[in-house]
Scaffold this motif. Sequence first.
Motif, PDB file in Angstrom:
ATOM      1  N   SER A 181      10.916  19.131 -15.554  1.00  0.00           N
ATOM      2  CA  SER A 181       9.645  19.831 -15.368  1.00  0.00           C
ATOM      3  C   SER A 181       8.588  18.990 -14.644  1.00  0.00           C
ATOM      4  O   SER A 181       7.630  19.551 -14.108  1.00  0.00           O
ATOM      5  CB  SER A 181       9.064  20.274 -16.718  1.00  0.00           C
ATOM      6  N   PHE A 182       8.733  17.692 -14.642  1.00  0.00           N
ATOM      7  CA  PHE A 182       7.685  16.818 -14.133  1.00  0.00           C
ATOM      8  C   PHE A 182       8.125  16.130 -12.831  1.00  0.00           C
ATOM      9  O   PHE A 182       9.268  15.686 -12.702  1.00  0.00           O
ATOM     10  CB  PHE A 182       7.321  15.744 -15.156  1.00  0.00           C
ATOM     11  N   SER A 183       7.186  16.023 -11.905  1.00  0.00           N
ATOM     12  CA  SER A 183       7.394  15.278 -10.659  1.00  0.00           C
ATOM     13  C   SER A 183       6.269  14.264 -10.513  1.00  0.00           C
ATOM     14  O   SER A 183       5.088  14.635 -10.530  1.00  0.00           O
ATOM     15  CB  SER A 183       7.385  16.215  -9.450  1.00  0.00           C
ATOM     16  N   PHE A 184       6.664  13.018 -10.372  1.00  0.00           N
ATOM     17  CA  PHE A 184       5.679  11.950 -10.178  1.00  0.00           C
ATOM     18  C   PHE A 184       5.915  11.306  -8.818  1.00  0.00           C
ATOM     19  O   PHE A 184       7.040  10.937  -8.488  1.00  0.00           O
ATOM     20  CB  PHE A 184       5.792  10.900 -11.280  1.00  0.00           C
ATOM     21  N   VAL A 185       4.841  11.173  -8.037  1.00  0.00           N
ATOM     22  CA  VAL A 185       4.920  10.553  -6.711  1.00  0.00           C
ATOM     23  C   VAL A 185       3.759   9.578  -6.567  1.00  0.00           C
ATOM     24  O   VAL A 185       2.606   9.911  -6.889  1.00  0.00           O
ATOM     25  CB  VAL A 185       4.861  11.600  -5.576  1.00  0.00           C
ATOM     26  N   SER A 186       4.061   8.384  -6.098  1.00  0.00           N
ATOM     27  CA  SER A 186       3.023   7.385  -5.862  1.00  0.00           C
ATOM     28  C   SER A 186       3.333   6.630  -4.567  1.00  0.00           C
ATOM     29  O   SER A 186       4.498   6.324  -4.289  1.00  0.00           O
ATOM     30  CB  SER A 186       2.936   6.400  -7.032  1.00  0.00           C
ATOM     31  N   GLU A 187       2.289   6.348  -3.779  1.00  0.00           N
ATOM     32  CA  GLU A 187       2.441   5.615  -2.530  1.00  0.00           C
ATOM     33  C   GLU A 187       1.459   4.447  -2.510  1.00  0.00           C
ATOM     34  O   GLU A 187       0.302   4.588  -2.930  1.00  0.00           O
ATOM     35  CB  GLU A 187       2.199   6.521  -1.330  1.00  0.00           C
ATOM     36  N   TYR A 188       1.943   3.331  -1.982  1.00  0.00           N
ATOM     37  CA  TYR A 188       1.104   2.127  -1.922  1.00  0.00           C
ATOM     38  C   TYR A 188       1.330   1.431  -0.592  1.00  0.00           C
ATOM     39  O   TYR A 188       2.459   1.358  -0.096  1.00  0.00           O
ATOM     40  CB  TYR A 188       1.443   1.169  -3.063  1.00  0.00           C
ATOM     41  N   GLU A 189       0.244   0.927  -0.007  1.00  0.00           N
ATOM     42  CA  GLU A 189       0.351   0.075   1.173  1.00  0.00           C
ATOM     43  C   GLU A 189      -0.705  -1.029   1.105  1.00  0.00           C
ATOM     44  O   GLU A 189      -1.826  -0.808   0.636  1.00  0.00           O
ATOM     45  CB  GLU A 189       0.198   0.858   2.468  1.00  0.00           C
ATOM     46  N   TYR A 190      -0.302  -2.193   1.545  1.00  0.00           N
ATOM     47  CA  TYR A 190      -1.189  -3.361   1.575  1.00  0.00           C
ATOM     48  C   TYR A 190      -1.286  -3.842   3.018  1.00  0.00           C
ATOM     49  O   TYR A 190      -0.273  -3.938   3.729  1.00  0.00           O
ATOM     50  CB  TYR A 190      -0.632  -4.467   0.684  1.00  0.00           C
ATOM     51  N   ASN A 191      -2.508  -4.136   3.472  1.00  0.00           N
ATOM     52  CA  ASN A 191      -2.718  -4.598   4.833  1.00  0.00           C
ATOM     53  C   ASN A 191      -3.427  -5.947   4.827  1.00  0.00           C
ATOM     54  O   ASN A 191      -4.450  -6.123   4.149  1.00  0.00           O
ATOM     55  CB  ASN A 191      -3.573  -3.600   5.625  1.00  0.00           C
ATOM     56  N   HIS A 192      -2.872  -6.863   5.591  1.00  0.00           N
ATOM     57  CA  HIS A 192      -3.536  -8.137   5.850  1.00  0.00           C
ATOM     58  C   HIS A 192      -3.769  -8.214   7.348  1.00  0.00           C
ATOM     59  O   HIS A 192      -2.844  -8.393   8.135  1.00  0.00           O
ATOM     60  CB  HIS A 192      -2.685  -9.314   5.382  1.00  0.00           C
ATOM     61  N   TYR A 193      -5.048  -8.067   7.730  1.00  0.00           N
ATOM     62  CA  TYR A 193      -5.438  -7.991   9.140  1.00  0.00           C
ATOM     63  C   TYR A 193      -6.218  -9.244   9.509  1.00  0.00           C
ATOM     64  O   TYR A 193      -7.208  -9.586   8.853  1.00  0.00           O
ATOM     65  CB  TYR A 193      -6.306  -6.740   9.356  1.00  0.00           C
ATOM     66  N   TYR A 194      -5.773  -9.932  10.550  1.00  0.00           N
ATOM     67  CA  TYR A 194      -6.448 -11.167  10.942  1.00  0.00           C
ATOM     68  C   TYR A 194      -6.155 -11.463  12.406  1.00  0.00           C
ATOM     69  O   TYR A 194      -5.213 -10.915  12.995  1.00  0.00           O
ATOM     70  CB  TYR A 194      -5.993 -12.347  10.065  1.00  0.00           C
ATOM     71  N   ASN A 195      -6.995 -12.343  12.997  1.00  0.00           N
ATOM     72  CA  ASN A 195      -6.691 -12.804  14.350  1.00  0.00           C
ATOM     73  C   ASN A 195      -6.137 -14.219  14.283  1.00  0.00           C
ATOM     74  O   ASN A 195      -6.094 -14.848  13.233  1.00  0.00           O
ATOM     75  CB  ASN A 195      -7.904 -12.701  15.269  1.00  0.00           C
ATOM     76  N   SER A 196      -5.717 -14.739  15.430  1.00  0.00           N
ATOM     77  CA  SER A 196      -4.944 -15.981  15.444  1.00  0.00           C
ATOM     78  C   SER A 196      -5.718 -17.182  14.926  1.00  0.00           C
ATOM     79  O   SER A 196      -5.152 -18.091  14.333  1.00  0.00           O
ATOM     80  CB  SER A 196      -4.433 -16.256  16.860  1.00  0.00           C
ATOM     81  N   ASP A 197      -7.053 -17.199  15.148  1.00  0.00           N
ATOM     82  CA  ASP A 197      -7.827 -18.345  14.655  1.00  0.00           C
ATOM     83  C   ASP A 197      -8.482 -18.065  13.296  1.00  0.00           C
ATOM     84  O   ASP A 197      -9.286 -18.869  12.820  1.00  0.00           O
ATOM     85  CB  ASP A 197      -8.882 -18.753  15.680  1.00  0.00           C
TER      86      ASP A 197
END
Length: 919
Positions: A834-850
């Motif tokens: 009877s039950f549906s569970f959905v979860s989404e996760y994303e992690y972002n690490h944004y940086y420049n070269s210096d």
Amino acid sequence: MNKAIFFFLFISSIAFSQTIRYEGSVVDDTKAPLEMANVMAVNQANKAVDAYAITNDKGKFVLNLKVNSTYIIKFSYLGMKNKEVMVTTKSENITENIVMESGGIQLDDVEIVREMPVSIKGDTIVYNADSFKNGTERKLEDVLKKLPGVEVNADGEVEVEGKKVTKLMVEGKDFFDGDTKLGVKNIPADAIDKVQVLRNYNENSILKGVENNQDNLAMNIKLKAGKKNFWFGDATAGIGVGHTDERYIINPKLFYYSPKYSINLISNFNNIGELPLTINDYFKFTGGFRSMMAKGGSTFNVASNDLGIALLRNNRAKEIETQFGATNFSYNPTKSWSLSGFGILSTSITDLETVSSVNFLRPNSGEVSSTENRQDIAHQKSNLGLFKLSSTYKPNSNFQFDYDILTKYSKQDENNSLLRQSIDNSGTTTENITTFKDQNPISVNQNLSFYNTINDKNILAFEMQHLYQEEDPFYNANLETDPFVIPGILPGAPAILNVLGYDFEEQRTNLNQNRFVQTNKLDAKLDYYYVLGPKSNINVTLGNTYSYQNFDSSIFQILDNGNVNNLTQSQNTNDVNYIFNDAFLGLHYKILSGKFTLTPGVSFHNYSMNNEQLGTNFKQNFNRVLPDFFALYQIKKSETLTYNFALTNNFTDISKLAEGYVLNGYSSLSRGYRELENSIAQTHTLRYFKYNMFNFENIFANLNYLRTVDAVKSRATILGVNQSSVPFNSPFADESISGMGGYGRSFLKRYKVSANVRLNWSKFNNIQVNPINDSETLITNESFTQSYTLKASTNYKSWPNLEIGYEYSINDYPNSKFINEKPFARLDYYFLKSFSFVSEYEYNHYYNSDKSSDNEYDFLSASLIYQKTKDSKWEYKISATNLLNTTSLNDDSFGQFSTRTSQYNVQPRYIIFSFKYNL
């Protein structure tokens, strides 16, 4: 993330340890191997299909079966009698060769194919949707993501074999022709029986054998029997929980399909950030219209004269409110005549807040000459409308007559408040600027075509398209305190920057511009095909492109006392008429030789152009010969290597020819150059594809090289952070190399892995003018962007299912390199029936070269659905978006003279309680 990987490996190891291999080969009664025979294992304990396979070119197959179980192994092949073998597994692998006898098609054969999770018939891949569902799916998108070889991106675009699906149909009827997003996001998952991928697709069966359609992909959704001749759909309503302001969503959907007619109704009203149709979607929406001059050797693209109203990034903003309604229909008045069409209306109100930094580059050094730091607060309102009507008359298999009309209308405005800090050699200045943009473009595109097979040797095809388009953008830039300077209104500036008549004695700057651009464009071509034999034909094409455009613009200044200072000098106004004509004759020869399909071709063109402005005419007339070549190497039935070459003349439209100044923004002016010539583009494209049904492995790779000579580039004058530009034909070639590749494999019916890479290298040439002494410097800039993605997922019926992935992207620009690392995961679980569970996760690490720019942010969403049984009419759902309450995202881009990085705010956490009624 490490725990998620451990969980994935743990359940995988359990699955592998409880199976054995049943393998062998399938041959006919002459011992010849049978490629693409269907093999299916039915567990006798529960009658479930536990494993399936399709034989490879050597007739081999492999099934992974549960230990200590009894199976009926079913074999089928078109033209052969079906065969069944009973197998009882123990702990050892089993090898067995199968001999099939010749015979006609049997009903049992059809039934076996119907039950197969994946099967291939000619150019069509058929997926049995129920074989991939686990109970958490709610829409077509959820099903497609679980199919081998199929990918769905965040914009709802579907890719198979690395190629985009351009047409979506339901029961063979167009579903909002020209876009897949509306179907992917709205067709109910429980209504789907089969998903058919149609490779080498051609809407017109008359031309299928004489044209090359390798890049054309379509998708057809077959409905379950209980959904045909009955209304089905659902209606969702929800409200926000625990918010200080009101949040809501109302989303009814209704569908009806019968052999005679179909109706689809979709609506969505919400302020939680769901976007059924974005402005970007609107501009990309083709309505099924395609470029009919693809083989002509010339391109004349009508440019957009929009004002650059800010588009959403990742479909997110600080605040989004949407009202959307759409309908799609098809009707067959007779067996030979069909009508179809759609209507879409959408209104959205959007608030955007962005902090950005633009670095202008010194010529050829990669060093920063000046910087513009901005804080933008924008309020947008967009009203969008799309309407299409299509008619197809096909009294027999030899004749077809089509007519289509597509109308697009939009009304968009944007109020923007900007705080700008300018840093250059003269110091730092800070300014408050308000701008207003308004545009109401309309276009009407019509298509008329007929196709006639005269006899076995002769085929005629006539196609004609007409485009009528109006654009009327209005722009206002206002600084209430001190005037700011832009190139073109700077006292004492060089002649290239002067705009005569501007009053510098005012205490504020208030610049305005009206533009009106009208286009009439007619394309027509007649194709004659002479069929030399079953493996070759000659195609003669007679075609013409005619375009008439008018461009009017004027700039005016509002003075402190409210009076209007019309800047009527010729430099500040445009009244231009432009006529373009391309008459051509094309010749192509197609031949099949062994595993090769070759199509060499050439087109002979006569060009004539005339632009009328400033009281004079400037005319150009010339001839050109343009070759093209297509080659296909059919390595195996499901393995191909394709090569395309083309030499193309590219022509600019009127927007680059008008010599009066155009106000692009508060700090940017541009004007055209009436003597611009065409550019010549040389393209080479190599594409490899392999789909191995033996082990459900798919591999694709594309490589494209583009070299453009006499490209239309910019001669720019940059003063601090302000600029003006004039186009010119560059004597230096622009080049780009782009490539993409992917590997995917599904195994044990339960696991799917994929790896993808996208690369793009570009080299651009422009000229920068010194505003002090008019000296010119050639600027050559290069950029290199890379994206790498790894994904793995499970698909269990009763276990929790997990998708994990990692994306690594690099944008390498002349003065900086931006990197983003993004691990992501998705968990879905259908439990207690009877039950549906959905979860989404994303992690972002944004940086420049210096590491001067370094930001980390993540997003988490989750939903829990209760439906008493799968047949219950009511569903109840609690969902949460942006659970971690992330406030902003990052992105970057590269222009020809500058780089930009920005951070923009997004909607906060929303918790929504909703209920849905299923028809």
